[in-house]
Design a protein around this motif. Structure first.
Motif, PDB file in Angstrom:
ATOM      1  N   ALA A  45       7.722 -11.871  15.656  1.00  0.00           N
ATOM      2  CA  ALA A  45       8.364 -12.992  16.338  1.00  0.00           C
ATOM      3  C   ALA A  45       9.866 -13.016  16.084  1.00  0.00           C
ATOM      4  CB  ALA A  45       7.724 -14.302  15.895  1.00  0.00           C
ATOM      5  N   GLU A  46      10.296 -12.486  14.920  1.00  0.00           N
ATOM      6  CA  GLU A  46      11.713 -12.493  14.567  1.00  0.00           C
ATOM      7  C   GLU A  46      12.558 -11.641  15.516  1.00  0.00           C
ATOM      8  OE1 GLU A  46       9.242 -11.828  12.510  1.00  0.00           O
ATOM      9  OE2 GLU A  46       9.218 -13.701  11.343  1.00  0.00           O
ATOM     10  N   LEU A  47      11.898 -10.774  16.291  1.00  0.00           N
ATOM     11  CA  LEU A  47      12.632  -9.911  17.213  1.00  0.00           C
ATOM     12  C   LEU A  47      13.411 -10.748  18.237  1.00  0.00           C
ATOM     13  CD1 LEU A  47      13.008  -6.866  17.911  1.00  0.00           C
ATOM     14  CD2 LEU A  47      11.184  -7.156  19.589  1.00  0.00           C
ATOM     15  N   ALA A  48      12.873 -11.891  18.602  1.00  0.00           N
ATOM     16  CA  ALA A  48      13.536 -12.746  19.595  1.00  0.00           C
ATOM     17  C   ALA A  48      14.854 -13.301  19.076  1.00  0.00           C
ATOM     18  CB  ALA A  48      12.611 -13.892  20.005  1.00  0.00           C
ATOM     19  N   LEU A  49      15.000 -13.384  17.754  1.00  0.00           N
ATOM     20  CA  LEU A  49      16.218 -13.953  17.170  1.00  0.00           C
ATOM     21  C   LEU A  49      17.403 -13.000  17.256  1.00  0.00           C
ATOM     22  CD1 LEU A  49      14.641 -15.559  13.963  1.00  0.00           C
ATOM     23  CD2 LEU A  49      15.088 -16.627  16.181  1.00  0.00           C
ATOM     24  N   ILE A  50      17.151 -11.749  17.605  1.00  0.00           N
ATOM     25  CA  ILE A  50      18.240 -10.774  17.712  1.00  0.00           C
ATOM     26  C   ILE A  50      19.198 -11.148  18.826  1.00  0.00           C
ATOM     27  CG2 ILE A  50      18.781  -8.377  18.308  1.00  0.00           C
ATOM     28  CD1 ILE A  50      16.140  -7.579  16.996  1.00  0.00           C
ATOM     29  N   CYS A  51      18.656 -11.662  19.941  1.00  0.00           N
ATOM     30  CA  CYS A  51      19.466 -11.896  21.141  1.00  0.00           C
ATOM     31  C   CYS A  51      20.234 -13.209  21.041  1.00  0.00           C
ATOM     32  CB  CYS A  51      18.574 -11.910  22.383  1.00  0.00           C
ATOM     33  SG  CYS A  51      19.506 -12.131  23.908  1.00  0.00           S
ATOM     34  N   PRO A  52      21.552 -13.177  21.212  1.00  0.00           N
ATOM     35  CA  PRO A  52      22.348 -14.411  21.102  1.00  0.00           C
ATOM     36  C   PRO A  52      22.201 -15.353  22.290  1.00  0.00           C
ATOM     37  CG  PRO A  52      23.769 -12.584  21.718  1.00  0.00           C
ATOM     38  CD  PRO A  52      22.416 -11.992  21.427  1.00  0.00           C
ATOM     39  N   THR A  53      21.623 -14.865  23.411  1.00  0.00           N
ATOM     40  CA  THR A  53      21.474 -15.721  24.587  1.00  0.00           C
ATOM     41  C   THR A  53      20.024 -16.077  24.885  1.00  0.00           C
ATOM     42  OG1 THR A  53      21.384 -13.802  26.068  1.00  0.00           O
ATOM     43  CG2 THR A  53      23.555 -14.768  25.651  1.00  0.00           C
ATOM     44  N   GLY A  54      19.100 -15.656  24.023  1.00  0.00           N
ATOM     45  CA  GLY A  54      17.695 -15.984  24.234  1.00  0.00           C
ATOM     46  C   GLY A  54      17.039 -15.197  25.343  1.00  0.00           C
ATOM     47  N   ALA A  55      17.540 -13.977  25.617  1.00  0.00           N
ATOM     48  CA  ALA A  55      16.957 -13.169  26.687  1.00  0.00           C
ATOM     49  C   ALA A  55      15.652 -12.498  26.270  1.00  0.00           C
ATOM     50  CB  ALA A  55      17.956 -12.100  27.138  1.00  0.00           C
ATOM     51  N   ILE A  56      15.377 -12.452  24.963  1.00  0.00           N
ATOM     52  CA  ILE A  56      14.157 -11.802  24.465  1.00  0.00           C
ATOM     53  C   ILE A  56      13.153 -12.864  24.039  1.00  0.00           C
ATOM     54  CG2 ILE A  56      13.199 -10.272  22.692  1.00  0.00           C
ATOM     55  CD1 ILE A  56      15.955  -8.937  22.542  1.00  0.00           C
ATOM     56  N   ALA A  57      11.912 -12.688  24.468  1.00  0.00           N
ATOM     57  CA  ALA A  57      10.824 -13.585  24.065  1.00  0.00           C
ATOM     58  C   ALA A  57       9.670 -12.738  23.553  1.00  0.00           C
ATOM     59  CB  ALA A  57      10.372 -14.446  25.236  1.00  0.00           C
ATOM     60  N   VAL A  58       9.019 -13.216  22.510  1.00  0.00           N
ATOM     61  CA  VAL A  58       7.862 -12.532  21.948  1.00  0.00           C
ATOM     62  C   VAL A  58       6.686 -13.490  21.973  1.00  0.00           C
ATOM     63  CG1 VAL A  58       6.894 -11.363  19.934  1.00  0.00           C
ATOM     64  CG2 VAL A  58       9.337 -11.126  20.459  1.00  0.00           C
ATOM     65  N   SER A  59       5.605 -13.088  22.622  1.00  0.00           N
ATOM     66  CA  SER A  59       4.425 -13.945  22.728  1.00  0.00           C
ATOM     67  C   SER A  59       3.666 -13.983  21.410  1.00  0.00           C
ATOM     68  CB  SER A  59       3.509 -13.448  23.845  1.00  0.00           C
ATOM     69  OG  SER A  59       2.911 -12.214  23.473  1.00  0.00           O
ATOM     70  N   ALA A  60       2.668 -14.856  21.345  1.00  0.00           N
ATOM     71  CA  ALA A  60       1.860 -14.964  20.136  1.00  0.00           C
ATOM     72  C   ALA A  60       1.118 -13.667  19.838  1.00  0.00           C
ATOM     73  CB  ALA A  60       0.869 -16.120  20.278  1.00  0.00           C
ATOM     74  N   GLY A  62       2.403 -10.749  20.364  1.00  0.00           N
ATOM     75  CA  GLY A  62       3.368  -9.724  20.030  1.00  0.00           C
ATOM     76  C   GLY A  62       3.928  -8.970  21.224  1.00  0.00           C
ATOM     77  N   ALA A  63       3.651  -9.455  22.453  1.00  0.00           N
ATOM     78  CA  ALA A  63       4.197  -8.805  23.648  1.00  0.00           C
ATOM     79  C   ALA A  63       5.651  -9.228  23.837  1.00  0.00           C
ATOM     80  CB  ALA A  63       3.377  -9.182  24.876  1.00  0.00           C
ATOM     81  N   VAL A  64       6.499  -8.267  24.204  1.00  0.00           N
ATOM     82  CA  VAL A  64       7.933  -8.515  24.360  1.00  0.00           C
ATOM     83  C   VAL A  64       8.270  -8.685  25.839  1.00  0.00           C
ATOM     84  CG1 VAL A  64      10.258  -7.619  23.950  1.00  0.00           C
ATOM     85  CG2 VAL A  64       8.434  -7.160  22.304  1.00  0.00           C
ATOM     86  N   GLU A  65       9.012  -9.719  26.141  1.00  0.00           N
ATOM     87  CA  GLU A  65       9.504  -9.944  27.499  1.00  0.00           C
ATOM     88  C   GLU A  65      11.021 -10.046  27.467  1.00  0.00           C
ATOM     89  OE1 GLU A  65       7.672 -13.332  29.198  1.00  0.00           O
ATOM     90  OE2 GLU A  65       5.643 -12.466  29.192  1.00  0.00           O
ATOM     91  N   LEU A  66      11.656  -9.538  28.529  1.00  0.00           N
ATOM     92  CA  LEU A  66      13.109  -9.504  28.608  1.00  0.00           C
ATOM     93  C   LEU A  66      13.554 -10.210  29.876  1.00  0.00           C
ATOM     94  CD1 LEU A  66      15.659  -8.355  27.226  1.00  0.00           C
ATOM     95  CD2 LEU A  66      15.371  -6.304  28.613  1.00  0.00           C
ATOM     96  N   GLU A  67      14.364 -11.264  29.737  1.00  0.00           N
ATOM     97  CA  GLU A  67      14.895 -12.022  30.865  1.00  0.00           C
ATOM     98  C   GLU A  67      16.291 -11.507  31.184  1.00  0.00           C
ATOM     99  OE1 GLU A  67      15.650 -13.613  33.821  1.00  0.00           O
ATOM    100  OE2 GLU A  67      13.807 -14.631  33.162  1.00  0.00           O
ATOM    101  N   HIS A  68      16.384 -10.689  32.227  1.00  0.00           N
ATOM    102  CA  HIS A  68      17.649 -10.028  32.543  1.00  0.00           C
ATOM    103  C   HIS A  68      18.750 -11.009  32.939  1.00  0.00           C
ATOM    104  CE1 HIS A  68      16.427  -5.846  32.164  1.00  0.00           C
ATOM    105  NE2 HIS A  68      15.304  -6.153  32.771  1.00  0.00           N
ATOM    106  N   ARG A  69      18.396 -12.148  33.481  1.00  0.00           N
ATOM    107  CA  ARG A  69      19.423 -13.105  33.890  1.00  0.00           C
ATOM    108  C   ARG A  69      20.184 -13.674  32.698  1.00  0.00           C
ATOM    109  NH1 ARG A  69      16.895 -17.538  37.668  1.00  0.00           N
ATOM    110  NH2 ARG A  69      15.371 -17.541  35.997  1.00  0.00           N
ATOM    111  N   ARG A  70      19.612 -13.572  31.509  1.00  0.00           N
ATOM    112  CA  ARG A  70      20.270 -14.071  30.299  1.00  0.00           C
ATOM    113  C   ARG A  70      21.005 -12.980  29.522  1.00  0.00           C
ATOM    114  NH1 ARG A  70      18.769 -19.108  28.581  1.00  0.00           N
ATOM    115  NH2 ARG A  70      17.081 -20.102  29.730  1.00  0.00           N
ATOM    116  N   CYS A  71      20.791 -11.730  29.878  1.00  0.00           N
ATOM    117  CA  CYS A  71      21.315 -10.617  29.088  1.00  0.00           C
ATOM    118  C   CYS A  71      22.806 -10.416  29.341  1.00  0.00           C
ATOM    119  CB  CYS A  71      20.545  -9.349  29.431  1.00  0.00           C
ATOM    120  SG  CYS A  71      21.098  -7.889  28.527  1.00  0.00           S
ATOM    121  N   ILE A  72      23.583 -10.280  28.257  1.00  0.00           N
ATOM    122  CA  ILE A  72      25.014  -9.976  28.372  1.00  0.00           C
ATOM    123  C   ILE A  72      25.311  -8.529  27.974  1.00  0.00           C
ATOM    124  CG2 ILE A  72      25.769 -12.362  28.026  1.00  0.00           C
ATOM    125  CD1 ILE A  72      26.349 -11.654  25.099  1.00  0.00           C
TER     126      ILE A  72
END
Length: 245
Positions: A45-60, A62-72
């Motif tokens: 779950a800590e993987l989501a904390l890497i992104c400063p804009t919240g573009a990374i989400a980790v499900s319960a 452990g699946a990783v999702e990437l929101e490109h609209r938030r990515c810088i």
């Protein structure tokens, strides 16, 4: 003068052929971030904390999702977890919004497209990339795109910035004055999602908090080719055939 003419003839055409042919990114170019291996196993779950804009989400699970609209495209995720993230070697990352494109509204467009650009609180980086579209290399006018200062003549509203309070009214008024059919393009991550600041007391947190958006072009800033790809999508015009789907 003769030497200048001869040099030009020897050099040949300098303008890009995009979108008829691919535009190769330079070495070290930060293209869109992509997931390298979706089967790499559950992510912490800590993987989501890497992104400063919240573009990374980790499900319960452990699946990783990437929101490109938030990515810088800062690269923090690529450096911290190279086994999961990597920069793609391409410019294009235009994302269609829920609204309809100009072509959907008006059928096949066989006319020039006029663009009204509105800065609603940009840091200025997107403006440099937009300006480059009209230089001799990109020469966007060869494809029928032109800037206009009047919203009454505009087909596409190109918006940069997360929409500050003082610019909300002028932005709404600009779209209101545009004739149908029309499209809105959010250029840059700030316009797409609010960027680093997000939604707060000073900004709306993105153009779609104020207006319906037809096309998102994230990046901080997006390259001229990425912007051109987004404008082609908004206008319903042919895009580069070899682009990843």
């Amino acid at each position: 003068m003769l030497a200048w003419i001869l040099r030009g003839l020897a050099q040949g055409r300098a303008t890009t052929a995009y979108p008829a042919r691919a535009e190769q990114p330079p070495a070290g170019f930060h293209g869109p971030v992509e997931l390298r291996d979706p089967d790499a196993g559950p992510a912490p779950a800590e993987l989501a904390l890497i992104c400063p804009t919240g573009a990374i989400a980790v499900s319960a699970a452990g699946a990783v999702e990437l929101e490109h609209r938030r990515c810088i495209r800062c690269g923090e995720c690529v450096r911290a977890a190279p086994e999961r993230f990597a920069f793609a070697r391409r410019h294009e990352l235009a994302i269609g919004g829920p609204s309809r494109s100009l072509a959907d509204q008006a059928g096949s467009l066989e006319r020039s497209i006029h663009i009204r650009h509105v800065d609603t609180g940009s840091d200025g980086s997107e403006e440099w990339e937009i300006q480059a579209l009209w230089n001799p290399y990109y020469d966007i006018q060869r494809l029928g795109f032109f800037l206009t200062s009047s919203p009454r003549h505009a087909d596409i509203l190109l918006v940069t910035g997360p929409v500050t309070g003082p610019m909300r009214g002028p932005l709404e008024r600009t779209r209101e004055l545009m004739p149908e059919p029309k499209a809105v393009v959010a250029a840059g991550t700030d316009a797409c999602s609010g960027g680093l600041a997000g939604a707060g007391g000073l900004t709306a947190g993105g153009v779609d908090r104020v207006l319906p958006v037809d096309v998102y072009v994230p990046g901080s800033p997006p390259s001229p080719i990425a912007l051109l790809d987004g404008l082609l999508l908004a206008a319903g015009m042919p895009r580069f055939e070899g682009r990843p789907r």
